[in-house]
Every structure is written in structure tokens, then in C-alpha cells.
Design a protein around this motif. Sequence first.
Motif, PDB file in Angstrom:
ATOM      1  N   VAL A 122       8.623 -35.384  17.954  1.00  0.00           N
ATOM      2  CA  VAL A 122      10.082 -35.430  17.976  1.00  0.00           C
ATOM      3  C   VAL A 122      10.582 -35.215  16.554  1.00  0.00           C
ATOM      4  CG1 VAL A 122      10.133 -37.957  17.742  1.00  0.00           C
ATOM      5  CG2 VAL A 122      12.119 -36.734  18.695  1.00  0.00           C
ATOM      6  N   SER A 123      11.657 -34.467  16.425  1.00  0.00           N
ATOM      7  CA  SER A 123      12.225 -34.218  15.098  1.00  0.00           C
ATOM      8  C   SER A 123      13.717 -33.958  15.261  1.00  0.00           C
ATOM      9  CB  SER A 123      11.544 -33.038  14.408  1.00  0.00           C
ATOM     10  OG  SER A 123      11.736 -31.843  15.155  1.00  0.00           O
ATOM     11  N   ARG A 124      14.388 -33.968  14.147  1.00  0.00           N
ATOM     12  CA  ARG A 124      15.822 -33.693  14.166  1.00  0.00           C
ATOM     13  C   ARG A 124      16.192 -32.915  12.916  1.00  0.00           C
ATOM     14  NH1 ARG A 124      17.937 -39.734  14.606  1.00  0.00           N
ATOM     15  NH2 ARG A 124      19.969 -38.725  14.788  1.00  0.00           N
ATOM     16  N   ASP A 125      17.215 -32.098  13.039  1.00  0.00           N
ATOM     17  CA  ASP A 125      17.739 -31.353  11.908  1.00  0.00           C
ATOM     18  C   ASP A 125      18.265 -32.348  10.872  1.00  0.00           C
ATOM     19  OD1 ASP A 125      18.778 -28.543  11.023  1.00  0.00           O
ATOM     20  OD2 ASP A 125      20.468 -29.925  10.781  1.00  0.00           O
ATOM     21  N   SER A 126      18.449 -31.900   9.642  1.00  0.00           N
ATOM     22  CA  SER A 126      18.911 -32.786   8.580  1.00  0.00           C
ATOM     23  C   SER A 126      20.242 -33.447   8.931  1.00  0.00           C
ATOM     24  CB  SER A 126      19.045 -32.018   7.266  1.00  0.00           C
ATOM     25  OG  SER A 126      19.937 -30.922   7.428  1.00  0.00           O
ATOM     26  N   ALA A 127      21.043 -32.791   9.711  1.00  0.00           N
ATOM     27  CA  ALA A 127      22.309 -33.373  10.148  1.00  0.00           C
ATOM     28  C   ALA A 127      22.136 -34.145  11.455  1.00  0.00           C
ATOM     29  CB  ALA A 127      23.362 -32.291  10.337  1.00  0.00           C
ATOM     30  N   GLY A 128      20.913 -34.172  11.918  1.00  0.00           N
ATOM     31  CA  GLY A 128      20.630 -34.883  13.152  1.00  0.00           C
ATOM     32  C   GLY A 128      20.959 -34.099  14.402  1.00  0.00           C
ATOM     33  N   ASN A 129      21.409 -32.888  14.256  1.00  0.00           N
ATOM     34  CA  ASN A 129      21.791 -32.069  15.396  1.00  0.00           C
ATOM     35  C   ASN A 129      21.354 -30.639  15.127  1.00  0.00           C
ATOM     36  OD1 ASN A 129      23.053 -31.150  17.720  1.00  0.00           O
ATOM     37  ND2 ASN A 129      25.069 -31.047  16.797  1.00  0.00           N
ATOM     38  N   PRO A 130      20.465 -30.078  15.921  1.00  0.00           N
ATOM     39  CA  PRO A 130      19.953 -30.641  17.176  1.00  0.00           C
ATOM     40  C   PRO A 130      18.733 -31.550  17.016  1.00  0.00           C
ATOM     41  CG  PRO A 130      19.339 -28.324  16.971  1.00  0.00           C
ATOM     42  CD  PRO A 130      20.112 -28.673  15.742  1.00  0.00           C
ATOM     43  N   LEU A 131      18.384 -32.135  18.136  1.00  0.00           N
ATOM     44  CA  LEU A 131      17.181 -32.930  18.277  1.00  0.00           C
ATOM     45  C   LEU A 131      16.142 -32.035  18.947  1.00  0.00           C
ATOM     46  CD1 LEU A 131      15.840 -35.868  18.366  1.00  0.00           C
ATOM     47  CD2 LEU A 131      16.686 -35.924  20.734  1.00  0.00           C
ATOM     48  N   TYR A 132      14.876 -32.191  18.541  1.00  0.00           N
ATOM     49  CA  TYR A 132      13.825 -31.352  19.097  1.00  0.00           C
ATOM     50  C   TYR A 132      12.701 -32.201  19.687  1.00  0.00           C
ATOM     51  CZ  TYR A 132      15.987 -27.785  16.131  1.00  0.00           C
ATOM     52  OH  TYR A 132      16.872 -26.926  15.537  1.00  0.00           O
ATOM     53  N   LEU A 133      11.974 -31.569  20.615  1.00  0.00           N
ATOM     54  CA  LEU A 133      10.727 -32.151  21.104  1.00  0.00           C
ATOM     55  C   LEU A 133       9.720 -31.021  21.230  1.00  0.00           C
ATOM     56  CD1 LEU A 133       9.285 -34.722  22.096  1.00  0.00           C
ATOM     57  CD2 LEU A 133       9.852 -33.991  24.434  1.00  0.00           C
ATOM     58  N   GLN A 134       8.767 -30.999  20.317  1.00  0.00           N
ATOM     59  CA  GLN A 134       7.682 -30.026  20.370  1.00  0.00           C
ATOM     60  C   GLN A 134       6.584 -30.593  21.253  1.00  0.00           C
ATOM     61  OE1 GLN A 134       7.287 -26.855  18.926  1.00  0.00           O
ATOM     62  NE2 GLN A 134       5.427 -26.800  20.173  1.00  0.00           N
ATOM     63  N   MET A 135       6.244 -29.858  22.296  1.00  0.00           N
ATOM     64  CA  MET A 135       5.244 -30.327  23.252  1.00  0.00           C
ATOM     65  C   MET A 135       4.059 -29.369  23.232  1.00  0.00           C
ATOM     66  SD  MET A 135       7.706 -31.471  26.419  1.00  0.00           S
ATOM     67  CE  MET A 135       8.130 -29.772  26.832  1.00  0.00           C
TER      68      MET A 135
END
Length: 125
Positions: free
Chosen positions: A69-82
Amino acid sequence: QVQLVESGGGSVQAGGSLKLSCTASTYTLGRRCMAWFRQAPGKEREGVATINADGSTIYADSFKGRFTVSRDSAGNPLYLQMDNLKPEDTATYSCAATFSPFTGPCSFSSYFTSWGQGTQVTVSS
């Protein structure tokens, strides 16, 4: 509340990868606890991962070492690498956000005030 929209789902063979995104209607989600949940047909919703404003993360045991799980520096967007997906990962994946600013412990039991509609992930053997 903010509106959350997931994308990136699809069909993949076992062992493959997908990257999900969760985009919010507000510019930044940086001060919120965020999470990914999933729900398979006939099963209860389960937590996948959380990420707090400080970048700290929690993963359910089933996903450690496979999902990130990660997020951009501004927190948007949120990611989920699977990665290394398995047929049992087939489910609808949803993102969730708490209110802002969030100061408590970020966990699957946090009070999430905003939810996305979900994106379908199907893994075939």
C-alpha cells in the motif's frame, strides 16, 4: 466525507500483478488514515492494508510480502500494488478514508467515514 473512486481492477492469471488506485474528490488525503478492504462473494469483508498520514502501514497476514500500500505525497491517490496474485484473491476491493485530521491509531477498526464503490479483481488459475 470525500468521494473515493477505485480503478485498476481486472482479470489476471495466478502469479500476475495488478495495481489498484483510489482517487479522492478532495485534493489531498494526507491527514487521513486510509485502508484497502476486500469482499469475496459469500464472505465477510476483510481488511487488506492500512496506511496512516505518517506513512506507517499495517498488513493483514495473508497479504504480507505480496501486497504493498502506498500513497502520493499529497495522499491522493492511494495505491495497492498486488503481486503474486492467487485465485483466492478474487474479490471486490474497496478503499476507505477516515475524517481529517486523524490522530488516532490507524487500523482496520478505525472509523472510516468515506468508502469507494469497489473495483473487481478476478484471478484465474
